[in-house]
Design a protein around this motif. Sequence first.
Motif, PDB file in Angstrom:
ATOM      1  N   VAL A  27      51.265  78.796 -30.810  1.00  0.00           N
ATOM      2  CA  VAL A  27      51.951  78.364 -32.018  1.00  0.00           C
ATOM      3  C   VAL A  27      51.888  76.852 -32.111  1.00  0.00           C
ATOM      4  N   GLN A  28      51.259  76.362 -33.165  1.00  0.00           N
ATOM      5  CA  GLN A  28      51.203  74.912 -33.333  1.00  0.00           C
ATOM      6  C   GLN A  28      50.889  74.550 -34.775  1.00  0.00           C
ATOM      7  N   LEU A  29      51.179  73.296 -35.101  1.00  0.00           N
ATOM      8  CA  LEU A  29      50.827  72.694 -36.381  1.00  0.00           C
ATOM      9  C   LEU A  29      49.846  71.567 -36.098  1.00  0.00           C
ATOM     10  N   VAL A  30      48.803  71.470 -36.885  1.00  0.00           N
ATOM     11  CA  VAL A  30      47.790  70.441 -36.696  1.00  0.00           C
ATOM     12  C   VAL A  30      47.661  69.625 -37.980  1.00  0.00           C
ATOM     13  N   GLU A  31      47.857  68.297 -37.835  1.00  0.00           N
ATOM     14  CA  GLU A  31      47.778  67.396 -38.973  1.00  0.00           C
ATOM     15  C   GLU A  31      46.369  66.817 -39.102  1.00  0.00           C
ATOM     16  N   SER A  32      45.961  66.543 -40.327  1.00  0.00           N
ATOM     17  CA  SER A  32      44.670  65.896 -40.574  1.00  0.00           C
ATOM     18  C   SER A  32      44.704  65.216 -41.930  1.00  0.00           C
ATOM     19  N   GLY A  33      43.680  64.400 -42.183  1.00  0.00           N
ATOM     20  CA  GLY A  33      43.519  63.801 -43.502  1.00  0.00           C
ATOM     21  C   GLY A  33      43.889  62.337 -43.606  1.00  0.00           C
ATOM     22  N   GLY A  34      44.360  61.747 -42.529  1.00  0.00           N
ATOM     23  CA  GLY A  34      44.719  60.343 -42.585  1.00  0.00           C
ATOM     24  C   GLY A  34      43.498  59.446 -42.674  1.00  0.00           C
ATOM     25  N   GLY A  35      43.736  58.150 -42.833  1.00  0.00           N
ATOM     26  CA  GLY A  35      42.641  57.203 -42.911  1.00  0.00           C
ATOM     27  C   GLY A  35      43.113  55.853 -43.396  1.00  0.00           C
ATOM     28  N   LEU A  36      42.134  55.021 -43.696  1.00  0.00           N
ATOM     29  CA  LEU A  36      42.386  53.681 -44.206  1.00  0.00           C
ATOM     30  C   LEU A  36      42.174  53.696 -45.716  1.00  0.00           C
ATOM     31  N   VAL A  37      43.143  53.190 -46.453  1.00  0.00           N
ATOM     32  CA  VAL A  37      43.047  53.176 -47.903  1.00  0.00           C
ATOM     33  C   VAL A  37      43.630  51.874 -48.422  1.00  0.00           C
ATOM     34  N   GLN A  38      43.122  51.417 -49.543  1.00  0.00           N
ATOM     35  CA  GLN A  38      43.635  50.196 -50.142  1.00  0.00           C
ATOM     36  C   GLN A  38      44.944  50.466 -50.875  1.00  0.00           C
ATOM     37  N   PRO A  39      45.775  49.448 -51.034  1.00  0.00           N
ATOM     38  CA  PRO A  39      47.005  49.629 -51.829  1.00  0.00           C
ATOM     39  C   PRO A  39      46.670  50.177 -53.207  1.00  0.00           C
ATOM     40  N   GLY A  40      47.478  51.130 -53.629  1.00  0.00           N
ATOM     41  CA  GLY A  40      47.234  51.804 -54.904  1.00  0.00           C
ATOM     42  C   GLY A  40      46.367  53.041 -54.786  1.00  0.00           C
ATOM     43  N   MET A  65      49.444  61.953 -51.482  1.00  0.00           N
ATOM     44  CA  MET A  65      50.062  60.633 -51.519  1.00  0.00           C
ATOM     45  C   MET A  65      49.293  59.746 -52.483  1.00  0.00           C
ATOM     46  N   ASN A  66      49.946  59.339 -53.550  1.00  0.00           N
ATOM     47  CA  ASN A  66      49.335  58.471 -54.554  1.00  0.00           C
ATOM     48  C   ASN A  66      50.047  57.120 -54.582  1.00  0.00           C
ATOM     49  N   SER A  67      49.420  56.152 -55.206  1.00  0.00           N
ATOM     50  CA  SER A  67      50.004  54.807 -55.344  1.00  0.00           C
ATOM     51  C   SER A  67      50.502  54.293 -54.006  1.00  0.00           C
ATOM     52  N   LEU A  68      49.670  54.413 -53.011  1.00  0.00           N
ATOM     53  CA  LEU A  68      50.084  54.045 -51.655  1.00  0.00           C
ATOM     54  C   LEU A  68      50.358  52.552 -51.535  1.00  0.00           C
ATOM     55  N   LYS A  69      51.329  52.240 -50.689  1.00  0.00           N
ATOM     56  CA  LYS A  69      51.759  50.867 -50.458  1.00  0.00           C
ATOM     57  C   LYS A  69      51.594  50.532 -48.979  1.00  0.00           C
ATOM     58  N   GLU A 125      53.686  49.547 -46.954  1.00  0.00           N
ATOM     59  CA  GLU A 125      54.841  50.056 -46.200  1.00  0.00           C
ATOM     60  C   GLU A 125      54.761  51.556 -45.933  1.00  0.00           C
ATOM     61  N   ASP A 126      53.767  52.241 -46.489  1.00  0.00           N
ATOM     62  CA  ASP A 126      53.540  53.650 -46.163  1.00  0.00           C
ATOM     63  C   ASP A 126      52.720  53.808 -44.887  1.00  0.00           C
ATOM     64  N   THR A 127      52.228  52.690 -44.361  1.00  0.00           N
ATOM     65  CA  THR A 127      51.441  52.739 -43.129  1.00  0.00           C
ATOM     66  C   THR A 127      52.281  53.290 -41.986  1.00  0.00           C
ATOM     67  N   ALA A 128      51.760  54.340 -41.338  1.00  0.00           N
ATOM     68  CA  ALA A 128      52.481  55.004 -40.252  1.00  0.00           C
ATOM     69  C   ALA A 128      51.629  56.141 -39.717  1.00  0.00           C
ATOM     70  N   GLN A 157      50.011  65.703 -32.667  1.00  0.00           N
ATOM     71  CA  GLN A 157      49.354  64.406 -32.483  1.00  0.00           C
ATOM     72  C   GLN A 157      49.555  63.484 -33.671  1.00  0.00           C
ATOM     73  N   GLY A 158      49.780  64.058 -34.840  1.00  0.00           N
ATOM     74  CA  GLY A 158      49.924  63.247 -36.027  1.00  0.00           C
ATOM     75  C   GLY A 158      48.590  62.766 -36.562  1.00  0.00           C
ATOM     76  N   THR A 159      48.643  62.118 -37.729  1.00  0.00           N
ATOM     77  CA  THR A 159      47.445  61.543 -38.328  1.00  0.00           C
ATOM     78  C   THR A 159      47.805  60.154 -38.869  1.00  0.00           C
ATOM     79  N   GLN A 160      46.960  59.183 -38.554  1.00  0.00           N
ATOM     80  CA  GLN A 160      47.249  57.797 -38.894  1.00  0.00           C
ATOM     81  C   GLN A 160      46.902  57.514 -40.353  1.00  0.00           C
ATOM     82  N   VAL A 161      47.841  56.908 -41.060  1.00  0.00           N
ATOM     83  CA  VAL A 161      47.615  56.427 -42.413  1.00  0.00           C
ATOM     84  C   VAL A 161      47.808  54.915 -42.407  1.00  0.00           C
ATOM     85  N   THR A 162      46.778  54.210 -42.841  1.00  0.00           N
ATOM     86  CA  THR A 162      46.839  52.755 -42.905  1.00  0.00           C
ATOM     87  C   THR A 162      46.531  52.313 -44.330  1.00  0.00           C
TER      88      THR A 162
END
Length: 121
Positions: free
Chosen positions: A2-15, A83-87, A89-92, A113-118
């Motif tokens: 039993v587990q949850l696996v996160e994916s889809g994070g990455g580096l994105v510009q503001p907005g 996640m739209n209009s990213l800022k 401060e959403d980095t985490a 493990q989580g997924t990094q959003v920058t």
Amino acid sequence: QVQLVESGGGLVQPGGSLRLSCTAFGFAIEDYPIGWFRQAPGKEREGVSCIRAGDRSTHYLHSVKGRFTISRDNAKNTVYLQMNSLKPEDTAVYYCAKSCFIGLGVIYNNWGQGTQVTVSS
């Protein structure tokens, strides 16, 4: 297992936008509340959004309301966070969990493990 696996994070510009995925293994995701959480460096983990089982009601942290949308695809056993209009401060690191809790103070002991959003220019 039993587990949850996160994916889809990455580096994105503001907005910009990202869609995170939380896929369940070993159980039916529709039977549980599922929440998205995030933890920035040096800060406490906070609940960002969640979707309940049953009535599928959704809940959001005030600072992301109107920008983030949580949804569930039972056929794919996956919960998404659009996640739209990213800022900056959403980095985490973003985590999902079998818990519906918004804000600070969540008690949970089975983090993945989580997924990094920058968000940066």
